[in-house]
Design a protein around this motif. Structure first.
Motif, short mmCIF file in Angstrom:
data_model
loop_
_atom_site.label_atom_id
_atom_site.label_comp_id
_atom_site.label_asym_id
_atom_site.label_seq_id
_atom_site.Cartn_x
_atom_site.Cartn_y
_atom_site.Cartn_z
N TRP A 1 -70.98 -32.27 54.02
CA TRP A 1 -71.11 -33.75 53.08
C TRP A 1 -70.47 -34.75 53.70
CZ3 TRP A 1 -69.37 -29.29 50.72
CH2 TRP A 1 -68.09 -29.38 50.42
N HIS A 2 -70.81 -35.96 53.44
CA HIS A 2 -70.33 -37.26 53.83
C HIS A 2 -70.33 -38.03 52.52
CE1 HIS A 2 -70.14 -36.26 58.30
NE2 HIS A 2 -71.07 -35.60 57.84
N VAL A 3 -69.23 -38.56 52.10
CA VAL A 3 -69.06 -39.49 50.92
C VAL A 3 -68.96 -40.60 51.39
CG1 VAL A 3 -67.87 -39.92 48.85
CG2 VAL A 3 -68.11 -37.47 49.40
N MET A 4 -69.83 -41.41 50.96
CA MET A 4 -70.03 -42.95 51.41
C MET A 4 -69.61 -43.83 50.16
SD MET A 4 -73.46 -42.96 53.42
CE MET A 4 -73.90 -41.48 54.53
N PRO A 5 -68.29 -44.37 50.27
CA PRO A 5 -67.96 -45.29 48.99
C PRO A 5 -68.41 -46.66 49.11
CG PRO A 5 -66.26 -45.07 50.90
CD PRO A 5 -67.48 -44.35 51.14
N LYS A 6 -68.26 -47.14 48.00
CA LYS A 6 -68.57 -48.63 47.81
C LYS A 6 -67.59 -49.53 48.96
CE LYS A 6 -70.71 -47.86 43.37
NZ LYS A 6 -70.43 -47.95 42.02
N THR A 7 -66.17 -49.07 48.67
CA THR A 7 -65.20 -49.58 49.70
C THR A 7 -64.39 -48.65 49.92
OG1 THR A 7 -63.71 -51.47 49.56
CG2 THR A 7 -63.90 -50.33 47.53
N GLY A 8 -63.82 -48.81 51.24
CA GLY A 8 -62.94 -47.95 51.72
C GLY A 8 -63.42 -47.03 52.79
N LYS A 9 -62.72 -46.00 53.10
CA LYS A 9 -63.25 -45.17 54.14
C LYS A 9 -64.02 -43.79 53.74
CE LYS A 9 -58.74 -42.09 54.22
NZ LYS A 9 -59.43 -40.92 53.93
N MET A 10 -65.08 -43.61 54.48
CA MET A 10 -65.81 -42.31 54.43
C MET A 10 -64.87 -41.27 54.61
SD MET A 10 -69.48 -43.45 56.08
CE MET A 10 -69.78 -41.74 56.34
N PHE A 11 -65.43 -40.17 53.80
CA PHE A 11 -64.85 -38.78 54.29
C PHE A 11 -65.75 -37.77 54.14
CE2 PHE A 11 -64.47 -38.55 49.47
CZ PHE A 11 -64.79 -37.10 49.34
N ALA A 12 -65.57 -36.68 54.90
CA ALA A 12 -66.43 -35.62 55.17
C ALA A 12 -65.81 -34.31 54.97
CB ALA A 12 -67.32 -35.52 56.49
N ASP A 13 -66.51 -33.45 54.57
CA ASP A 13 -65.95 -32.01 54.31
C ASP A 13 -67.18 -30.85 54.61
OD1 ASP A 13 -64.24 -30.05 54.15
OD2 ASP A 13 -63.42 -30.57 52.14
N LYS A 14 -66.98 -29.75 54.54
CA LYS A 14 -68.09 -28.81 54.40
C LYS A 14 -67.54 -27.30 53.73
CE LYS A 14 -65.94 -27.06 58.79
NZ LYS A 14 -66.44 -26.85 60.42
N LEU A 15 -68.64 -26.80 53.65
CA LEU A 15 -68.45 -25.25 52.68
C LEU A 15 -69.10 -24.21 53.72
CD1 LEU A 15 -67.47 -24.02 50.12
CD2 LEU A 15 -69.48 -24.45 49.32
N VAL A 16 -68.56 -23.27 54.21
CA VAL A 16 -69.08 -22.32 55.23
C VAL A 16 -69.51 -21.02 54.28
CG1 VAL A 16 -68.84 -20.76 57.16
CG2 VAL A 16 -67.88 -23.30 57.05
N MET A 17 -70.70 -20.74 54.45
CA MET A 17 -71.12 -19.52 53.88
C MET A 17 -71.56 -18.47 55.29
SD MET A 17 -73.41 -21.57 51.10
CE MET A 17 -73.41 -23.03 52.23
N SER A 18 -70.93 -17.38 55.16
CA SER A 18 -71.16 -16.13 56.40
C SER A 18 -71.91 -15.45 56.13
CB SER A 18 -69.82 -16.20 56.77
OG SER A 18 -69.11 -15.49 55.90
N GLY A 19 -72.18 -14.38 56.87
CA GLY A 19 -72.98 -13.05 56.77
C GLY A 19 -74.34 -13.17 56.75
N TYR A 20 -74.93 -13.97 57.46
CA TYR A 20 -76.53 -13.91 57.74
C TYR A 20 -76.74 -13.55 59.10
CZ TYR A 20 -76.29 -17.33 53.67
OH TYR A 20 -75.97 -17.84 52.71
N HIS A 21 -77.99 -12.65 59.35
CA HIS A 21 -78.47 -12.04 60.52
C HIS A 21 -79.75 -12.30 60.91
CE1 HIS A 21 -74.71 -9.44 60.83
NE2 HIS A 21 -74.81 -9.41 59.27
N LEU A 22 -80.06 -12.78 61.99
CA LEU A 22 -81.35 -12.82 62.56
C LEU A 22 -81.96 -11.43 62.79
CD1 LEU A 22 -81.02 -16.12 64.69
CD2 LEU A 22 -82.42 -15.80 62.19
N PRO A 23 -83.26 -11.24 62.91
CA PRO A 23 -83.84 -9.82 63.20
C PRO A 23 -83.57 -9.70 64.75
CG PRO A 23 -85.63 -11.18 62.40
CD PRO A 23 -84.23 -12.09 62.38
N LYS A 24 -83.73 -8.36 65.32
CA LYS A 24 -83.35 -8.00 66.65
C LYS A 24 -84.74 -8.03 67.30
CE LYS A 24 -79.53 -5.23 65.10
NZ LYS A 24 -78.87 -3.89 65.45
N GLU A 25 -85.78 -8.04 66.82
CA GLU A 25 -87.10 -8.17 67.56
C GLU A 25 -87.81 -9.42 66.91
OE1 GLU A 25 -87.94 -6.03 69.79
OE2 GLU A 25 -85.92 -4.88 69.46
N TYR A 26 -88.63 -10.05 67.96
CA TYR A 26 -89.41 -11.26 67.65
C TYR A 26 -90.52 -10.78 66.68
CZ TYR A 26 -87.32 -13.35 71.53
OH TYR A 26 -86.30 -13.86 72.67
#
Length: 167
Positions: free
Chosen positions: A141-166
């Motif tokens: 996310w990127h927070v856009m203020p009315k005045t001042g500097k923007m700031f950004a952060d993130k939230l990482v969610m792990s543990g996802y897997h894709l299939p081994k075959e098409y």
């Protein structure tokens, strides 16, 4: 006696100085906010997982995205830009990021949401590196203020897997 131009100049200079001071105070007040956003993403289905004719892997996912980003909003917040990215490693690159979905939240009332969607943007790897790959889903996310500097952060969610075959 001072002329009209001199008085107007003094009044305008004073007004701009006060405005600049108020903007600085507004920007500083954002540093006092300590947001605690939360989010969860479920991968409900891998709609397709295929190899394109040019050799690249492509994946389509069905996702449930829920988030509570209300704590990001203060009186100085204009809007918040959010996007969900898939992040994974390959032998060639230590970090690959692919944007899957994005949105703009214009008010605090809309900052708590749930959406059921397929990836808005194509999940394509340049090569055939996605089979059986473990990946993270990261809400940025990127927070856009009315005045001042923007700031950004993130939230990482792990543990996802894709299939081994098409599919």
């Amino acid at each position: 006696m001072h002329s009209f131009g001199y008085r107007a100049n003094a009044l305008l200079t004073f007004a701009v100085t006060i405005l600049a001071l108020m903007c600085a105070m507004a920007s500083f007040s954002d540093n006092l906010n300590h947001p605690s956003p939360s989010s969860s993403v479920q991968v409900l289905n891998v709609n397709w997982f295929q190899k394109q004719p040019n050799g690249n892997d492509e994946v389509s996912l069905t996702l449930n995205i829920s988030a509570d980003l209300q704590s990001l909003f203060t009186w100085n917040t204009k809007q918040v830009f959010i996007f969900l990215a898939a992040e994974y490693e390959t032998p060639k690159n230590s970090l690959n990021q692919i944007s899957l979905w994005d949105g703009i939240i214009a008010s605090k009332e809309h900052a708590k949401f749930w959406t059921h969607t397929s990836n808005k943007y194509r999940f394509i790897d340049q090569g055939s590196n996605l089979r059986g790959k473990e990946f993270n889903l990261t809400l940025h996310w990127h927070v856009m203020p009315k005045t001042g500097k923007m700031f950004a952060d993130k939230l990482v969610m792990s543990g996802y897997h894709l299939p081994k075959e098409y599919r």
